[in-house]
Design an enzyme around this catalytic site. Sequence first.
Site, PDB file in Angstrom:
ATOM      1  N   ASN A   1       2.249  -6.505   2.237  1.00  0.00           N
ATOM      2  CA  ASN A   1       1.517  -7.269   3.246  1.00  0.00           C
ATOM      3  C   ASN A   1       2.342  -8.356   3.927  1.00  0.00           C
ATOM      4  OD1 ASN A   1      -0.500  -5.629   2.339  1.00  0.00           O
ATOM      5  ND2 ASN A   1      -1.752  -7.253   1.475  1.00  0.00           N
TER       6      ASN A   1
ATOM      7  N   TYR B   1       5.379   0.033  -9.147  1.00  0.00           N
ATOM      8  CA  TYR B   1       4.955   0.650  -7.891  1.00  0.00           C
ATOM      9  C   TYR B   1       5.767   1.897  -7.532  1.00  0.00           C
ATOM     10  CZ  TYR B   1       2.487  -3.758  -7.378  1.00  0.00           C
ATOM     11  OH  TYR B   1       1.671  -4.838  -7.585  1.00  0.00           O
TER      12      TYR B   1
ATOM     13  N   HIS C   1       1.525   4.247  -1.891  1.00  0.00           N
ATOM     14  CA  HIS C   1       1.831   3.114  -1.012  1.00  0.00           C
ATOM     15  C   HIS C   1       3.341   2.911  -0.848  1.00  0.00           C
ATOM     16  CE1 HIS C   1      -0.362   0.343   1.357  1.00  0.00           C
ATOM     17  NE2 HIS C   1      -0.290  -0.723   0.593  1.00  0.00           N
TER      18      HIS C   1
ATOM     19  N   ASN D   1      -1.837  -2.967   6.363  1.00  0.00           N
ATOM     20  CA  ASN D   1      -1.506  -4.395   6.360  1.00  0.00           C
ATOM     21  C   ASN D   1      -0.015  -4.680   6.504  1.00  0.00           C
ATOM     22  OD1 ASN D   1      -4.152  -5.335   6.226  1.00  0.00           O
ATOM     23  ND2 ASN D   1      -4.213  -5.069   4.012  1.00  0.00           N
TER      24      ASN D   1
ATOM     25  N   PHE E   1       6.797  -7.584  -0.813  1.00  0.00           N
ATOM     26  CA  PHE E   1       5.492  -6.966  -1.002  1.00  0.00           C
ATOM     27  C   PHE E   1       4.967  -6.538   0.366  1.00  0.00           C
ATOM     28  CE2 PHE E   1       5.843  -8.949  -5.121  1.00  0.00           C
ATOM     29  CZ  PHE E   1       5.402  -7.925  -5.947  1.00  0.00           C
TER      30      PHE E   1
END
EC number: 3.1.1.29
Length: 185
Positions: free
Chosen positions: A66, A14, A19, A112, A64
Amino acid sequence: MHIIVGLGNPGKKYDATRHNIGFEAIDMLAKRNNIEVKKLKHKALCGEGTIGGNKVLLVKPQTFMNLSGQSLLDIVQFYKVDPKNIVVLYDDIDIPVGTLRIREKGSSGTHNGMKSIIYLLQTDQFPRIRIGVGKPQFGDLADYVLGRFPKEEIPTMLETLERASQAVETLVKDGIAVSMNRYNG
């Protein structure tokens, strides 16, 4: 004390994705202020230091995206921080690439990670800095936010990360109103 949180997903795959721009903002802020963000506690990588003589804790949740609220709730309960002294930096697809939007409070919008934070803290009364990553013209939204910036956008995003860092520094030293007036774009 100010708690400065950058949102993102843990793991090498990531790194440098849209994001994870919140993590990148924390990295830039840490570098500018000689703060090491290495200590794993409260389900996050953390680093304590000062900005303009004010104590700060830089945070990159490792839960993570969310589930970001789990980490931040732990931190808020441990340090007994007033929500007004929390600043969350995160990506926003509803703002053009390279644009900053600083707000004193507000809803999560479609994000989120912010939904998790607001739900678990039971308040939306904390500052946030939204970093524009743009929206895909077509294709899957998840693929877009988990994708990397194209070569031509990288200089813009590096400059945006610099401005986001300056916005946090101004907020910590001079307050949210000054930061909003100077850096909202």
